[in-house]
Design a protein around this motif. Structure first.
Motif, mmCIF file in Angstrom:
data_model
loop_
_atom_site.group_PDB
_atom_site.id
_atom_site.type_symbol
_atom_site.label_atom_id
_atom_site.label_comp_id
_atom_site.label_asym_id
_atom_site.label_seq_id
_atom_site.Cartn_x
_atom_site.Cartn_y
_atom_site.Cartn_z
ATOM 1 N N PHE A 1 -5.964 -1.740 5.010
ATOM 2 C CA PHE A 1 -6.751 -0.986 4.036
ATOM 3 C C PHE A 1 -7.536 0.132 4.719
ATOM 4 O O PHE A 1 -7.687 1.226 4.174
ATOM 5 C CB PHE A 1 -7.701 -1.921 3.292
ATOM 6 C CG PHE A 1 -7.006 -3.074 2.621
ATOM 7 C CD1 PHE A 1 -6.346 -2.899 1.422
ATOM 8 C CD2 PHE A 1 -6.986 -4.327 3.205
ATOM 9 C CE1 PHE A 1 -5.691 -3.953 0.795
ATOM 10 C CE2 PHE A 1 -6.340 -5.386 2.593
ATOM 11 C CZ PHE A 1 -5.686 -5.203 1.387
ATOM 12 N N ARG B 1 -2.418 -2.067 -5.332
ATOM 13 C CA ARG B 1 -3.488 -2.254 -4.349
ATOM 14 C C ARG B 1 -4.236 -3.565 -4.585
ATOM 15 O O ARG B 1 -4.643 -4.239 -3.637
ATOM 16 C CB ARG B 1 -4.425 -1.045 -4.369
ATOM 17 C CG ARG B 1 -3.760 0.170 -3.733
ATOM 18 C CD ARG B 1 -4.725 1.339 -3.596
ATOM 19 N NE ARG B 1 -4.094 2.343 -2.760
ATOM 20 C CZ ARG B 1 -3.220 3.240 -3.199
ATOM 21 N NH1 ARG B 1 -2.882 3.242 -4.470
ATOM 22 N NH2 ARG B 1 -2.674 4.111 -2.371
ATOM 23 N N TYR C 1 -6.032 4.833 -0.062
ATOM 24 C CA TYR C 1 -6.702 3.643 -0.599
ATOM 25 C C TYR C 1 -8.210 3.756 -0.481
ATOM 26 O O TYR C 1 -8.952 3.433 -1.389
ATOM 27 C CB TYR C 1 -6.213 2.415 0.145
ATOM 28 C CG TYR C 1 -6.763 1.118 -0.414
ATOM 29 C CD1 TYR C 1 -6.125 0.490 -1.470
ATOM 30 C CD2 TYR C 1 -7.913 0.559 0.101
ATOM 31 C CE1 TYR C 1 -6.623 -0.692 -1.986
ATOM 32 C CE2 TYR C 1 -8.412 -0.614 -0.417
ATOM 33 C CZ TYR C 1 -7.766 -1.232 -1.458
ATOM 34 O OH TYR C 1 -8.259 -2.393 -1.981
ATOM 35 N N SER C 2 -8.673 4.231 0.693
ATOM 36 C CA SER C 2 -10.105 4.229 0.947
ATOM 37 C C SER C 2 -10.817 5.440 0.384
ATOM 38 O O SER C 2 -12.028 5.410 0.215
ATOM 39 C CB SER C 2 -10.356 4.138 2.461
ATOM 40 O OG SER C 2 -9.748 5.229 3.104
ATOM 41 N N ARG D 1 -8.172 -6.796 7.056
ATOM 42 C CA ARG D 1 -8.775 -5.544 6.621
ATOM 43 C C ARG D 1 -8.080 -4.306 7.192
ATOM 44 O O ARG D 1 -8.200 -3.218 6.655
ATOM 45 C CB ARG D 1 -10.257 -5.526 7.021
ATOM 46 C CG ARG D 1 -11.044 -6.698 6.470
ATOM 47 C CD ARG D 1 -12.498 -6.659 6.902
ATOM 48 N NE ARG D 1 -13.197 -5.554 6.289
ATOM 49 C CZ ARG D 1 -13.911 -4.663 6.949
ATOM 50 N NH1 ARG D 1 -13.998 -4.746 8.265
ATOM 51 N NH2 ARG D 1 -14.537 -3.686 6.324
ATOM 52 N N ASN E 1 -5.225 3.049 5.441
ATOM 53 C CA ASN E 1 -4.580 3.701 4.302
ATOM 54 C C ASN E 1 -5.562 4.697 3.696
ATOM 55 O O ASN E 1 -6.459 4.334 2.947
ATOM 56 C CB ASN E 1 -4.154 2.655 3.271
ATOM 57 C CG ASN E 1 -3.336 3.264 2.146
ATOM 58 O OD1 ASN E 1 -3.895 3.726 1.166
ATOM 59 N ND2 ASN E 1 -2.025 3.261 2.306
ATOM 60 N N LEU F 1 0.821 -1.205 0.000
ATOM 61 C CA LEU F 1 0.000 0.000 0.000
ATOM 62 C C LEU F 1 0.859 1.261 0.000
ATOM 63 O O LEU F 1 0.492 2.271 -0.622
ATOM 64 C CB LEU F 1 -0.945 -0.022 1.209
ATOM 65 C CG LEU F 1 -2.024 -1.109 1.185
ATOM 66 C CD1 LEU F 1 -2.836 -1.101 2.468
ATOM 67 C CD2 LEU F 1 -2.944 -0.939 -0.027
ATOM 68 N N ASP G 1 -11.594 -0.837 -2.285
ATOM 69 C CA ASP G 1 -11.553 -1.183 -0.867
ATOM 70 C C ASP G 1 -12.389 -2.434 -0.608
ATOM 71 O O ASP G 1 -13.585 -2.444 -0.893
ATOM 72 C CB ASP G 1 -12.109 -0.013 -0.044
ATOM 73 C CG ASP G 1 -11.985 -0.224 1.446
ATOM 74 O OD1 ASP G 1 -11.686 -1.363 1.863
ATOM 75 O OD2 ASP G 1 -12.188 0.739 2.194
ATOM 76 N N GLU H 1 -4.702 -6.678 -2.042
ATOM 77 C CA GLU H 1 -5.977 -7.369 -1.806
ATOM 78 C C GLU H 1 -5.810 -8.878 -1.896
ATOM 79 O O GLU H 1 -6.355 -9.635 -1.083
ATOM 80 C CB GLU H 1 -7.017 -6.928 -2.828
ATOM 81 C CG GLU H 1 -7.608 -5.567 -2.599
ATOM 82 C CD GLU H 1 -8.635 -5.260 -3.671
ATOM 83 O OE1 GLU H 1 -9.526 -6.110 -3.915
ATOM 84 O OE2 GLU H 1 -8.539 -4.198 -4.285
#
Length: 714
Positions: free
Chosen positions: A621, A605, A627-628, A618, A624, A586, A637, A609
């Motif tokens: 994520f 990303r 990322y979200s 989780r 980050n 990430l 996500d 996953e």
């Protein structure tokens, strides 16, 4: 259970009901109990203090229970009289014991807030000492609020003295026992956990099993530990009895500890034997046992002992006990009937045990400390086999390290299974306050945190605080570290930073603590402090964490190319911590996004996953932010992507009970444990689960939880 708030709860409930009759059988009850006059509204009768009911009243209650169209009865008391218990119907009765009425940590905080402001650290200590006992929390809060400077002193006093609590325990909690039985209970307060054989060894009572069963029947005084007949007394009750006896009968207490040392020695429990020899004042014996069995002690792992120490404030004023104990004769050391340790554990020469420690345990611990879980797993194969030959406690210790290894490898299910097995082994052998039990709880909390099951994680940490009493500094630090992780995951980075800053300033920080602390400093915009912390404690960071810290610092300075170079080699490794590898992927994605390579960022990303998916990880994520929140990643996500799926319309028909069970499926509880928690049968729970699967159109527990999260049912 006395002082848990039953009466207040019932009176509040009665005030909300249309038709209800309340009787306090200790004060204002009639000689005969008759049902209220029937009305169109359903009738209820609340009978408080049923442990004080007369024989006639008990007969009336049993008669009311037998009436098919009789009133709904709510019975409350410190224990259920045997006559009444025998008359309870097998169906249609729900029992709520003291553990269900105990306050949670949040409820303890709200209660204490009525008496003045207490810091979060003090509130946590109050909960750990009282274990959610309402009356104890009130005593602690009022004494601390009156003297906020002496907080630590008051908590020590509540933990240790038992001045008024002793009379309370003897006169109220144990009032239904005979003087001889209360004497026997006080004698056995010298040990952390007790089984019938150890009870007999300390007291000479051949009916120990019957008495323990009586004490544990309503979980009022004793709580079963495991399934092999071991029990522990509620912490403050035990403390009150023990310290009172230690003050007034010190010689008898020393004799009891010596008897306990002999019993544990005869059963191959060397660590407890050393502890009780020391408590007996027999330092020569303690030194001899420590020297003779030094490698066995290392193989067993540390034991966190919680035998209360005498209060430094003795002598203090003491109220005369209303029901004094009668002398029950001399303390004996009768033979126990517990299963003996394995032949390997009893007869293994010290050289063999030493070889076990050096060849198996030490390499595993070193590999874990260095962040090399695959290497640790390779050594664990032989350690687990060797430890099993030595006995249950060495085996539990090896399993605990196996749980930590699987946690680093990202095998969350296996980590939870080994941690749970560790706890079961220790409970089955009556090991209270075990160091390995504490670390197993830490692993379980970490598993929940990685899965974003924060309520379940907090429950594990609460259990750790109460059961181990915060007597072990590294365990306490790990507990606070995971509390900080929960706060961070809930979005309260400032609260999490306060926790980690205190830990870093007061204890030699672990590598994981430093990593979290630096992350939190950066999240709070304090890059300069983050850099200083990384420099000051660089020697404490393992190579993987050093790379992650450096990459975080470089990205904060917008130096994406250097961050990429720092992490590139690291993500190619497959022998390190899986959560750390996800973090690295990430961070690489963030670096790619900084320099405008959005397609490559999305690819990284997706790679993260794929690494996280098998274990359902989780946490990385959720933390980050890029990322979200960044729309360029097309909603990748995993906590949100399920919303795009077709959602079955039947979910609207889930009943309240099914929703409750659905929430418990999002934990590590088994079907039997869910049934126990809800006071249902296993078959009833299985039927509800089948209904949930049918309505959600899924076939597995994991799929049901995933879809429920997408539907915001959890």
């Amino acid at each position: 259970m006395a002082g848990i708030g039953k009466t207040e709860l019932l009176r509040a409930w009665c005030a909300e009901q249309a038709v209800v009759t309340f009787y306090d059988l200790a004060h204002d009850s009639p000689a005969r109990l008759r049902p209220p006059v029937r009305t169109k509204t359903s009738m209820s009768m609340v009978l408080d203090n049923v442990h004080r009911a007369s024989t006639t009243q008990l007969d009336d209650i049993i008669g009311l229970l037998a009436q098919p169209a009789g009133p709904r009865l709510v019975l409350a008391g410190r224990w259920v009289p045997p006559r009444l218990r025998a008359g309870l119907p097998s169906a249609g009765t729900t029992e709520i014991d003291g553990s269900a009425l105990a306050l949670t940590e949040d409820e303890t905080a709200r209660l204490c807030a009525r008496y003045g402001h207490l810091t979060p650290e003090t509130l946590a200590e109050v909960y750990a000492v009282t274990g959610g006992w309402t009356a104890g929390a009130v005593v602690a809060a009022t004494s601390i609020a009156g003297d906020p400077v002496g907080t630590e002193h008051h908590l020590r006093q509540l933990h240790a003295i038992g001045v008024t609590l002793h009379d309370y325990v003897v006169g109220d909690v144990l009032a239904h026992l005979s003087d001889d039985d209360r004497r026997a209970v006080a004698d056995t307060s010298a040990v952390e956990t007790v089984c019938a054989a150890l009870f007999t060894a300390l007291t000479g009572r051949p009916d120990a099993g019957r008495l323990l069963e009586d004490l544990a029947r309503d979980r009022m005084f004793a709580v079963p530990v495991g399934e092999r007949g071991w029990h522990r007394y509620r912490r403050l009750w035990r403390t009150a009895l023990y310290l009172h006896a230690q003050h007034f009968e010190p010689e008898r207490q020393r004799t009891l500890h010596r008897s306990a040392a002999d019993w544990y020695l005869g059963h191959g429990r060397y660590r407890e034997a050393v502890h009780h020899a020391t408590a007996a004042g027999d330092h020569l014996l303690a030194a001899e046992l420590s020297n003779r069995y030094r490698f066995h002690l290392i193989a067993d792992g540390p034991l966190v002992t919680v035998t209360p120490a005498p209060s430094p404030t003795w002598p203090v004023p003491l109220t005369v006990v209303n029901r004094p104990f009668r002398q029950a004769g001399p303390v004996t050391a009768a033979a126990g009937v517990m299963s003996q340790p394995t032949a390997a554990a009893r007869d293994a020469p010290d050289a063999d045990v030493a070889r076990h420690v050096v060849e198996h345990a030490a390499p595993v611990i070193a590999a874990l400390d260095a962040g090399c879980p695959l290497e640790a797993r390779a050594h664990l194969v032989t350690w687990l086999h060797a430890a099993q030959q030595l006995g249950p406690l060495p085996h539990a210790r090896a399993l605990r390290h196996s749980a930590a290894t699987e946690l680093q490898l990202g095998n969350l299910h296996l980590a939870a299974a080994h941690a749970g097995q560790t706890r079961r082994i220790l409970a089955e052998h009556g090991v209270g306050g075990a160091h390995d039990d504490g670390w197993a709880r830490i692993v379980l909390a970490a598993v929940h945190i990685q899965r974003d099951e924060l309520t379940a994680a907090a429950e594990q940490l609460r259990g750790l605080a109460v059961d181990l009493w915060r007597t072990d500094a590294p365990l306490t630090a790990a507990e606070h570290l995971h509390h900080a992780m929960i706060e961070q995951q809930r979005g309260d980075a400032r609260a999490a930073l306060r926790t980690t800053r205190q830990l870093v300033e007061t204890e030699p920080p672990s590598a994981e603590l430093l990593y979290l602390h630096i992350q939190l400093l950066l999240a709070n915009g304090d890059g300069a402090d983050a850099g200083r912390c990384a420099t000051t404690h660089a020697a404490r960071l393992t190579d993987p964490l050093r790379r992650l810290v450096d990459a975080n610092l470089l990205l904060a300075q917008r130096r994406a190319a250097e961050a990429t170079e720092t992490l590139q080699a690291f993500v190619q490794r497959t022998d390190g911590s899986v959560p750390h590898r996800i973090d690295a992927l990430l961070l690489l994605a963030d670096a790619a996004a900084q320099i405008g390579h959005l397609d490559h960022a999305a690819h990284l990303r997706r790679q993260a996953e794929r690494v996280a998916a098998p274990a359902g990880i989780r946490r990385p994520f959720l933390l980050n932010a890029a990322y979200s929140l960044n729309a360029a990643y097309n909603g990748a996500d995993p906590s949100r992507s399920a919303r795009a799926e077709r959602l079955p319309p039947a979910t609207a028909t889930l009943t309240d009970r099914e929703l409750t069970i659905l929430g418990l499926l999002d934990t590590l509880l088994t079907v039997s444990e869910i049934a126990d928690a809800l006071h249902l049968t296993d078959n009833t729970v299985k039927s509800h689960i089948s209904g949930i699967y049918r309505k959600l159109k899924v076939h597995r527990r994991r799929d049901a939880v995933r879809l429920a999260r997408a539907l915001e049912l959890l």
